[in-house]
Design an enzyme around this catalytic site. Structure first.
Site, PDB file in Angstrom:
ATOM      1  CB  CYS A 155       0.075  10.953  -0.510  1.00 18.16           C
ATOM      2  SG  CYS A 155       1.035   9.456  -0.244  1.00 18.16           S
TER       3      CYS A 155
ATOM      4  NE  ARG B 174      -7.599   3.955   3.488  1.00 17.06           N
ATOM      5  CZ  ARG B 174      -7.964   3.320   4.607  1.00 17.06           C
ATOM      6  NH1 ARG B 174      -9.240   3.129   4.878  1.00 17.06           N
ATOM      7  NH2 ARG B 174      -7.054   2.882   5.467  1.00 17.06           N
ATOM      8  NE  ARG B 175      -6.558   3.604   8.489  1.00 20.27           N
ATOM      9  CZ  ARG B 175      -5.355   3.104   8.717  1.00 20.27           C
ATOM     10  NH1 ARG B 175      -4.380   3.913   9.152  1.00 20.27           N
ATOM     11  NH2 ARG B 175      -5.091   1.827   8.513  1.00 20.27           N
TER      12      ARG B 175
ATOM     13  CE  LYS C  32      -0.876   0.345   5.021  1.00 20.52           C
ATOM     14  NZ  LYS C  32      -0.313   1.664   5.269  1.00 20.52           N
ATOM     15  CG  ASP C  33       3.634   2.250   2.808  1.00 22.54           C
ATOM     16  OD1 ASP C  33       2.581   2.889   2.999  1.00 22.54           O
ATOM     17  OD2 ASP C  33       4.271   1.695   3.714  1.00 22.54           O
TER      18      ASP C  33
ATOM     19  NE  ARG D  53       4.172  10.766   8.700  1.00 19.21           N
ATOM     20  CZ  ARG D  53       5.453  10.767   8.363  1.00 19.21           C
ATOM     21  NH1 ARG D  53       6.175  11.863   8.484  1.00 19.21           N
ATOM     22  NH2 ARG D  53       6.027   9.679   7.911  1.00 19.21           N
ATOM     23  N   GLY D  54       3.879   8.130  12.500  1.00 16.46           N
ATOM     24  CA  GLY D  54       4.802   7.255  13.204  1.00 16.46           C
ATOM     25  C   GLY D  54       4.446   5.796  13.026  1.00 16.46           C
TER      26      GLY D  54
ATOM     27  CB  VAL E 243       2.613  -0.212  15.342  1.00 19.25           C
ATOM     28  CG1 VAL E 243       1.652  -0.737  16.387  1.00 19.25           C
ATOM     29  CG2 VAL E 243       2.161  -0.639  13.954  1.00 19.25           C
TER      30      VAL E 243
ATOM     31  NE  ARG F  25       0.824   5.476  12.630  1.00 17.61           N
ATOM     32  CZ  ARG F  25       0.292   5.310  11.432  1.00 17.61           C
ATOM     33  NH1 ARG F  25      -1.010   5.215  11.294  1.00 17.61           N
ATOM     34  NH2 ARG F  25       1.057   5.240  10.353  1.00 17.61           N
TER      35      ARG F  25
END
Length: 319
Positions: free
Chosen positions: A254, A143-144, A95-96, A161-162, A164, A167
């Protein structure tokens, strides 16, 4: 023709970002290659490469991705290392990945796809509908953000950002009442302790290629190509071909909130796509099915129809 297999003395070099999730994906790739060719772990070398997207100052400042680059933020330095021959293959979250690879590189290997769903993360709430009026929600995903504001325009969405772990720390510090991650990342990191609730794609259509590991190589590296063919997952490839065709024909940057998901039922492929205004004020979605072999054409046509339905004023925020 027999493949010249790597060995501890001459290992296959696997390039990756250094985040725990990126490393977990590289380790999974190493494990699958090792099992396919009966090779020891030390026949592979994990090479960690720092990308622009890993810049700590930008992560801590919660700067939007579109201000500091594009999807290439997480791939540019890795791809440059591969073109130089410093690494043999590179493991990515698909997805990136931009929809087009640099000249000389190909992205043609995908591992079996993990859970595609988004995860709602909060220590005190279990769903978007439970959030109080005006709650602060943290996400770095356009998107979210657009999907949230389309469903709950009262929410206050802040940049978040960051990786897992970063966050989750920000969440514990009260920067926001909830955030979102991909279920795939939580599963790959075995983070059962994370207060996560999976969100149905019916409620939040995921990012294109979410949950899929993609492996990139040099186009002329036949050894890497032959080895990767042994771990390639055809069904994931078929699904991503439709999704990435949709993305390519819409706008692979993006800057546009885009969601998409392809699912297979025998030889029938179902493709759902959604495009939104960044402020969530409008969302346009389509849901179509066709033969799996026609997946890329289905994705391209769906993009055209979404764009036609949106009309010229829909994208006026791009300036």
């Amino acid at each position: 023709m027999k493949i010249a297999l790597p060995s501890p003395a001459s290992p296959l070099k696997i390039g990756t970002r250094g985040s725990p999730l990126a490393l977990a994906q590289a380790y999974e790739t190493r494990r699958r290659l090792g099992a396919a060719f009966d090779l020891p772990e030390d026949a592979f070398e994990i090479v960690v490469i720092t990308t622009t997207g890993d810049n700590r100052a930008m992560i801590e400042a919660d700067r939007p991705l579109k201000e500091i680059g594009n999807k290439g933020l997480f791939t540019k330095e890795i791809e440059e290392a591969m073109l130089r021959g410093d690494i043999d293959i590179a493991v990515h979250s698909t997805k990136d990945m931009p929809v087009e690879q640099p000249a000389g590189l190909v992205l043609d290997t995908f591992l079996p796809r993990e859970d595609v769903r988004d995860a709602f993360i909060s220590p005190s709430h279990s769903a978007i509908r439970d959030l109080p009026q005006g709650a602060v929600v943290g996400t770095s995903s356009l998107r979210r953000k657009a999907q949230l504001l389309n469903r709950r325009p009262d929410l206050n969405v802040v940049e978040f950002r960051g990786n897992v772990q970063t966050r989750l720390r920000k969440l514990s510090e009260g920067v926001a009442e909830c955030t979102f991650l991909a279920m795939a990342g939580i599963r790959r990191l075995n983070m059962a302790e994370v207060p996560a609730t999976a969100i149905s794609p019916d409620d939040m259509l995921p990012a294109i290629a979410q949950g899929a590991i993609g492996i990139e190589r040099r186009a002329d590296d036949t050894r890497a190509g032959d080895m990767l063919a042994a771990i390639h997952h055809a069904e994931t490839d078929q699904r991503l071909a439709a999704e990435r065709a949709l993305l390519a024909a819409l706008d692979g940057s993006c800057e546009t909130p885009i969601a998409g998901l392809a699912e297979l039922d025998g030889t029938t492929l179902r493709l759902r796509g959604e495009v939104l205004r960044p402020d969530g004020s409008e969302a346009i979605a389509l849901d179509r099915s066709g033969d799996v072999a026609d997946g890329p054409a289905l994705g391209t046509q769906m993009a055209r129809d979404l764009l036609a339905q949106a009309g010229p004023g829909f994208f006026d925020w791009r300036g």
